[in-house]
Every structure is written in structure tokens, then in C-alpha cells.
Write a protein that holds these residues in place. Structure first.
Motif, PDB file in Angstrom:
ATOM      1  N   LEU A  82       5.195   6.960   3.812  1.00  0.00           N
ATOM      2  CA  LEU A  82       4.987   6.049   2.686  1.00  0.00           C
ATOM      3  C   LEU A  82       3.735   5.216   2.908  1.00  0.00           C
ATOM      4  O   LEU A  82       2.920   5.031   1.999  1.00  0.00           O
ATOM      5  CB  LEU A  82       6.208   5.131   2.524  1.00  0.00           C
ATOM      6  CG  LEU A  82       7.517   5.781   2.084  1.00  0.00           C
ATOM      7  CD1 LEU A  82       8.658   4.770   2.186  1.00  0.00           C
ATOM      8  CD2 LEU A  82       7.412   6.325   0.671  1.00  0.00           C
ATOM      9  N   VAL A  83       3.551   4.700   4.131  1.00  0.00           N
ATOM     10  CA  VAL A  83       2.359   3.914   4.445  1.00  0.00           C
ATOM     11  C   VAL A  83       1.105   4.778   4.353  1.00  0.00           C
ATOM     12  O   VAL A  83       0.084   4.366   3.786  1.00  0.00           O
ATOM     13  CB  VAL A  83       2.485   3.275   5.839  1.00  0.00           C
ATOM     14  CG1 VAL A  83       1.164   2.647   6.275  1.00  0.00           C
ATOM     15  CG2 VAL A  83       3.582   2.223   5.843  1.00  0.00           C
ATOM     16  N   ALA A  84       1.168   5.975   4.909  1.00  0.00           N
ATOM     17  CA  ALA A  84       0.006   6.870   4.872  1.00  0.00           C
ATOM     18  C   ALA A  84      -0.411   7.176   3.441  1.00  0.00           C
ATOM     19  O   ALA A  84      -1.612   7.213   3.123  1.00  0.00           O
ATOM     20  CB  ALA A  84       0.311   8.161   5.629  1.00  0.00           C
ATOM     21  N   GLU A  85       0.556   7.378   2.574  1.00  0.00           N
ATOM     22  CA  GLU A  85       0.240   7.650   1.166  1.00  0.00           C
ATOM     23  C   GLU A  85      -0.392   6.434   0.503  1.00  0.00           C
ATOM     24  O   GLU A  85      -1.321   6.561  -0.299  1.00  0.00           O
ATOM     25  CB  GLU A  85       1.506   8.077   0.427  1.00  0.00           C
ATOM     26  CG  GLU A  85       1.318   8.358  -1.062  1.00  0.00           C
ATOM     27  CD  GLU A  85       0.387   9.536  -1.340  1.00  0.00           C
ATOM     28  OE1 GLU A  85      -0.069   9.658  -2.491  1.00  0.00           O
ATOM     29  OE2 GLU A  85       0.115  10.326  -0.419  1.00  0.00           O
ATOM     30  N   GLN A  86       0.092   5.228   0.846  1.00  0.00           N
ATOM     31  CA  GLN A  86      -0.505   4.018   0.286  1.00  0.00           C
ATOM     32  C   GLN A  86      -1.937   3.830   0.767  1.00  0.00           C
ATOM     33  O   GLN A  86      -2.810   3.412  -0.002  1.00  0.00           O
ATOM     34  CB  GLN A  86       0.348   2.804   0.652  1.00  0.00           C
ATOM     35  CG  GLN A  86       1.654   2.712  -0.104  1.00  0.00           C
ATOM     36  CD  GLN A  86       1.439   2.601  -1.608  1.00  0.00           C
ATOM     37  OE1 GLN A  86       0.738   1.719  -2.087  1.00  0.00           O
ATOM     38  NE2 GLN A  86       2.032   3.514  -2.354  1.00  0.00           N
ATOM     39  N   LEU A  87      -2.197   4.124   2.017  1.00  0.00           N
ATOM     40  CA  LEU A  87      -3.573   4.058   2.520  1.00  0.00           C
ATOM     41  C   LEU A  87      -4.468   5.038   1.766  1.00  0.00           C
ATOM     42  O   LEU A  87      -5.589   4.707   1.380  1.00  0.00           O
ATOM     43  CB  LEU A  87      -3.601   4.352   4.018  1.00  0.00           C
ATOM     44  CG  LEU A  87      -3.028   3.277   4.944  1.00  0.00           C
ATOM     45  CD1 LEU A  87      -2.995   3.777   6.381  1.00  0.00           C
ATOM     46  CD2 LEU A  87      -3.836   1.993   4.874  1.00  0.00           C
ATOM     47  N   ARG A  88      -3.963   6.244   1.551  1.00  0.00           N
ATOM     48  CA  ARG A  88      -4.753   7.246   0.840  1.00  0.00           C
ATOM     49  C   ARG A  88      -5.029   6.811  -0.599  1.00  0.00           C
ATOM     50  O   ARG A  88      -6.167   6.896  -1.074  1.00  0.00           O
ATOM     51  CB  ARG A  88      -4.019   8.595   0.845  1.00  0.00           C
ATOM     52  CG  ARG A  88      -4.830   9.740   0.261  1.00  0.00           C
ATOM     53  CD  ARG A  88      -3.953  10.937  -0.026  1.00  0.00           C
ATOM     54  NE  ARG A  88      -2.986  10.647  -1.077  1.00  0.00           N
ATOM     55  CZ  ARG A  88      -3.281  10.639  -2.379  1.00  0.00           C
ATOM     56  NH1 ARG A  88      -4.517  10.878  -2.792  1.00  0.00           N
ATOM     57  NH2 ARG A  88      -2.347  10.375  -3.269  1.00  0.00           N
ATOM     58  N   GLU A  89      -3.995   6.326  -1.286  1.00  0.00           N
ATOM     59  CA  GLU A  89      -4.169   5.941  -2.682  1.00  0.00           C
ATOM     60  C   GLU A  89      -5.136   4.771  -2.848  1.00  0.00           C
ATOM     61  O   GLU A  89      -5.770   4.634  -3.891  1.00  0.00           O
ATOM     62  CB  GLU A  89      -2.809   5.553  -3.289  1.00  0.00           C
ATOM     63  CG  GLU A  89      -1.896   6.726  -3.558  1.00  0.00           C
ATOM     64  CD  GLU A  89      -0.632   6.307  -4.291  1.00  0.00           C
ATOM     65  OE1 GLU A  89      -0.512   5.105  -4.634  1.00  0.00           O
ATOM     66  OE2 GLU A  89       0.234   7.172  -4.504  1.00  0.00           O
ATOM     67  N   ASN A  90      -5.267   3.944  -1.818  1.00  0.00           N
ATOM     68  CA  ASN A  90      -6.115   2.760  -1.921  1.00  0.00           C
ATOM     69  C   ASN A  90      -7.428   2.904  -1.155  1.00  0.00           C
ATOM     70  O   ASN A  90      -8.080   1.908  -0.849  1.00  0.00           O
ATOM     71  CB  ASN A  90      -5.344   1.534  -1.429  1.00  0.00           C
ATOM     72  CG  ASN A  90      -4.235   1.130  -2.384  1.00  0.00           C
ATOM     73  OD1 ASN A  90      -4.469   0.470  -3.387  1.00  0.00           O
ATOM     74  ND2 ASN A  90      -3.003   1.564  -2.085  1.00  0.00           N
TER      75      ASN A  90
END
Length: 492
Positions: A82-90
Motif C-alpha cells: 500500500l505504501v509503495a503504491e502511494q509513493l508511485r502515485e505521488n
């Protein structure tokens, strides 16, 4: 509810003297007071609660720009994807993620980030913050950070205090004692006299009348070497345990996985208790940032856009003759009439109805659910995975039906089950299915049967999400009936 804009919220005016500031984002909380939306499997920082962006997404966006290095995020190992996806999206793909094997409060998390940063440059400035705070006045944040940079460069541990406007019992408080710099403005940087734990209503009211107290935002600015020195001085056991856990850590894909045995020996205490209440280096910068720790449903009512009767409605909500309510629906139509000062939260598997004055007591309800071993206490009906998500639709004796969504280019593990057979029906997108020695390409409205014990895998080779319906049948349908033989994401 009209979402506020969070784009272009970086802080370009902060000019570090020597090197970029490292944002350190603490994302270890579970937010039980925001149940049933926030649960251990998908806590509040991964939800869009105050804007169109998730809470952690807003936090990442505040820490972008030339002044900032890639962030360090410290999180529970179960939330790593979940954190990795948030980093990618931002746009923060180069950020580093430290995985905690268990919750050990903020002192251990900050120690891990400071050690990692100090290994490259001991004098690096860390901007430490929680992943679940909200700011209404982002335009004022740059000025506060500039003052923080100066004080932190001088060897102080800088915290940011918020002027209280109500007798809030859910926050800690800071009492200050005049300006740090004799020729400076008293609103610039002030010496800290004491930290006050969350008070009761009477004490909070007295402090508000007395003045001289600030809400403790929990946000810090400090050199990595200074934080480590103060930890060594006041609680060396924490530093010893966290250093050992880093030395024995493992790189897992793009994650830094702390050693479990060493980390579990670490005391479970906050940085306020260990360092800020004991150090002689603590200073506070009063800042009118419109800051709110989004800790309960009443806080979201206060932040929300209200109608003429003071109601905040999020989702498919209809209100009639109701006043000062917060009503949120995560799907189904929710109709409310004749209620006042109520928070009503509707998800696919749980409903919470509570008077807003009792918003702090939701944790007690969650504790009851945990004691009764109700899965709804911690697990959502929709479960997120690194490849997408699934959600339960129907469950009966010896069968259950799920909706599965696989993101473009992603695939599930190569696996088999000992207790259930499965039938997949493609609703939209394209599915590449491995079934023992076969490779099948399925389009919309096509299906495949996977008998008990067969080796199988699901993959989305297309450019749009793959959605399918899965029907499971068998004597045992638990998620632990999975034997993985190959997994892109390194899961066992």
C-alpha cells in the motif's frame, strides 16, 4: 462534500543551507477511532478522508520540491505494498520504505529513520511527521519550516505548536516560555517548558483560558545526529535494539525489512516521552496552519464542507431535517431523517452510529469486537493485495463468491489449494490463466474451472483492469489454504 485541492502544495521557498531535507513519514497507526472505515488491514492513512487524495498521499505531496530529498516512510510490514503504491502515485518512487515487524511506537520508528539517514550524512535534517494530519493553510507551512530549518541547524529539536481554538482532549499540549532568540519575535521560536499529556475536558478548558499552551502537532525538525545523540543520552536501549535490527535487516524487493528479534526487544514508547519531555534542546514554533490530527469522526465533521443545517455528507447520502451530522456511505444509499449531532458511517459490512460527543469512544467498540473475535474489527470486506484487490460478495455453506480486480501488468502467485475448487468468470478485461500445463487467454464473458489441487495462476496482460467473479466451493474456504510455488512479490 467538496474536496479541497492538494495539488501544488510543495514548499519551494524552503532553502536548506547545505543539503536537502529528508521527509520522514510515520505510517504505523491503525486509526481505530475511525472504524469501520479505518481498520488494521487498511488504516486511515490509505483512505481519502479530507480530499480527493489519501492522507499519506497529501503528506507526500507536502514534502516535494527542490528542498527535499526522497522520503523515508516507516510502516507496518503488512502495509508495504500500500505504501509503495502511494509513493508511485505521488511521484516518489525513489523513496525508501522501512518495514517494522511489530508496532513499537514513534521512538523506535524515528530511531530507524535517523540511523538510516545518518549513515549517509549525520547532519542531514529530518522533517518528521505523521501520515494522517490535515492542513487547511498550506501557504503558511513554508514560513514555519524555514524557521525550523534555522533552529534545527543550530542543534535544537524543533516541534511545531498549533494555537488551540477549543478544549480538545484528543491532543497533547506544549507550554512555552518566551523567545529563544532575545532579539527575535516571540512568535518565531520559543523555548519549551513542558509537554502535557492529553488532558480531561476540565483541564483543557482551564489551559485554553489561561493561554500560553499550544497543541502538540507531533511534527519535528531535527538533525539526524542530534536525534541519535538524545536517544543515546535518554534511552540507549532503543538505539541499541534499533541499530541491531538495521544491521541484521534484509532487503526485500524495494523494502528494508527490520530484523524481528532485535526490534521486538525495543521499548514501546513515544518520542515525546523518551526525548522531548527530557531534552534541553526542545523548542517550539507556533504556527497557524489549520492543522488537525484526523483522529475521529468529529474531527472529519469539523473539517468537512457543511450544508445550511451543518451536515457533512460523503457518498450516496440523503438528509432530511437533520442537523450537525456527519454521514458517510462507502457504497449503499444512506437516508437520514431527524437526527442531530450524529456520526453515521456505512460500509459494505458494518455500520457505526454514534453521537459526535462520543467520537473518542469508538476504540472501545473496536476492543469489544476484537474480544468477540469479530473479523470486522480488523479486516475489510475488500482486501488489497500488491496485484489489486478482492472483496467478498456472498458466503454460504461450502461456497463463497468474490469479485477480483487485477491491475494491468500484474499477476497472482502460482499456487494451489487443498480444500477448494474455483470457477472464474471474466467480467471485463483480459485474463491469462495458467492451469497445470495449460495457458488460457480469456476475454469478457468467458470462464474457466480450476479443480481442487490443480496448479494455477491469474495474470492481467492488458492495459485496463481485469475484473472477474470467483466462485469457491469446498469444505474449507479460508485464505490460508494457499500453497505458493512462485510469487512476483516475494510472499511465502
Amino acid at each position: 462534500m467538496t474536496f479541497m485541492t492538494v495539488t501544488d502544495v510543495h514548499i519551494p521557498s524552503v532553502q536548506p543551507e547545505r543539503r536537502a531535507i529528508i521527509p520522514v513519514i510515520l505510517s504505523g497507526g491503525t486509526g481505530t477511532r475511525l472504524w469501520p472505515v479505518s481498520r488494521a488491514s487498511h488504516p486511515k492513512q490509505f483512505w481519502a478522508l479530507t480530499s480527493a487524495h489519501t492522507m499519506i498521499g497529501e503528506t507526500l505531496q507536502r514534502a516535494t520540491g527542490e528542498a527535499f530529498a526522497p522520503p523515508i516512510v516507516v510502516c507496518n510490514q503488512d502495509h508495504r505494498f500500500l505504501v509503495a503504491e502511494q509513493l508511485r502515485e505521488n511521484g516518489c518512487e525513489d523513496g525508501r520504505i522501512i518495514l517494522e515487524p511489530a508496532a513499537r511506537n514513534t521512538a523506535a520508528a524515528i530511531a530507524a529513520a535517523a540511523l538510516l539517514a545518518a549513515d549517509e550524512d549525520p547532519d542531514t535534517l529530518l522533517w518528521i511527521m505523521a501520515a494522517d494530519a490535515s492542513f487547511r493553510h498550506l501557504e503558511r507551512l513554508a514560513a514555519a519550516l524555514e524557521k525550523g530549518v534555522q533552529a534545527a541547524r543550530a542543534g535544537y529539536i524543533v516541534t511545531f505548536g498549533i494555537q488551540p481554538d477549543s478544549p480538545e482532549t484528543g491532543y497533547g499540549y506544549i507550554r512555552s516560555d518566551g523567545p529563544l532568540y532575545p532579539d527575535g519575535d516571540s512568535t518565531d521560536v520559543q523555548r519549551v517548558v513542558s509537554f502535557i499529556e492529553k488532558p480531561d475536558r476540565l483541564r483543557a478548558t482551564e489551559m485554553l483560558k489561561e493561554g500560553g499552551y499550544l497543541w502538540n502537532s507531533g511534527m519535528l525538525m531535527v538533525q539526524a545526529s542530534v536525534m541519535l545523540a538524545e536517544l543515546e543520552r535518554h534511552e540507549p536501549t532503543i538505539l541499541e535494539c534499533v541499530r541491531a535490527s538495521l544491521e541484521h535487516s534484509q532487503n526485500d524487493l524495494t523494502f528494508r525489512r527490520l530484523d524481528t528479534e532485535s526490534f521486538l526487544r525495543c521499548p514501546n514508547v513515544s518520542i515525546d516521552y523518551v526525548v522531548m519531555e527530557r531534552t534541553d534542546r526542545a523548542v517550539v514554533i507556533p504556527a497557524d496552519l489549520g492543522w488537525t490530527h484526523v483522529g475521529n469522526w468529529n474531527a472529519l465533521w469539523e473539517l468537512g464542507d457543511k450544508d445550511v443545517r451543518g451536515n457533512v455528507a460523503v457518498g450516496d447520502v440523503v438528509l432530511e431535517q437533520s442537523h450537525n451530522c456527519y454521514v458517510r456511505s462507502e457504497g449503499m444509499l444512506t437516508a437520514v431523517a431527524g437526527l442531530t449531532d450524529v456520526a453515521l458511517i456505512v460500509t459494505s459490512d458494518a455500520v457505526l452510529a454514534i453521537h459526535r460527543d462520543y467520537a473518542q469512544d469508538v476504540s472501545a467498540l473496536v476492543a469489544q469486537l476484537k474480544a468477540s473475535r469479530r473479523p470486522e474489527a480488523e479486516i475489510h470486506n475488500r482486501c488489497y493485495r500488491p496485484w489489486g484487490f478482492y472483496e467478498g460478495l456472498i458466503q454460504g455453506e461450502r461456497f463463497q463468491v468474490k469479485r477480483i480486480v487485477v491491475y494491468p501488468g500484474q499477476k497472482l502467485s502460482l499456487q494451489k489449494h487443498f480444500h477448494r475448487a474455483e470457477h472464474w468468470v471474466v467480467v471485463s478485461g483480459t485474463a491469462m490463466v495458467t492451469r497445470d500445463e495449460e495457458n488460457l487467454l480469456l476475454q469478457e464473458n468467458e470462464s474457466v474451472y480450476l479443480p481442487l489441487g490443480c496448479m494455477h495462476r491469474l495474470e492481467n496482460p492488458g492495459r485496463i483492469p481485469l475484473t472477474l467473479i470467483e466462485v469457491q466451493s469446498g469444505p474449507y474456504l479460508g485464505e490460508d489454504d494457499i500453497v505458493r510455488f512462485e510469487d512476483t512479490y516475494g510472499r511465502q
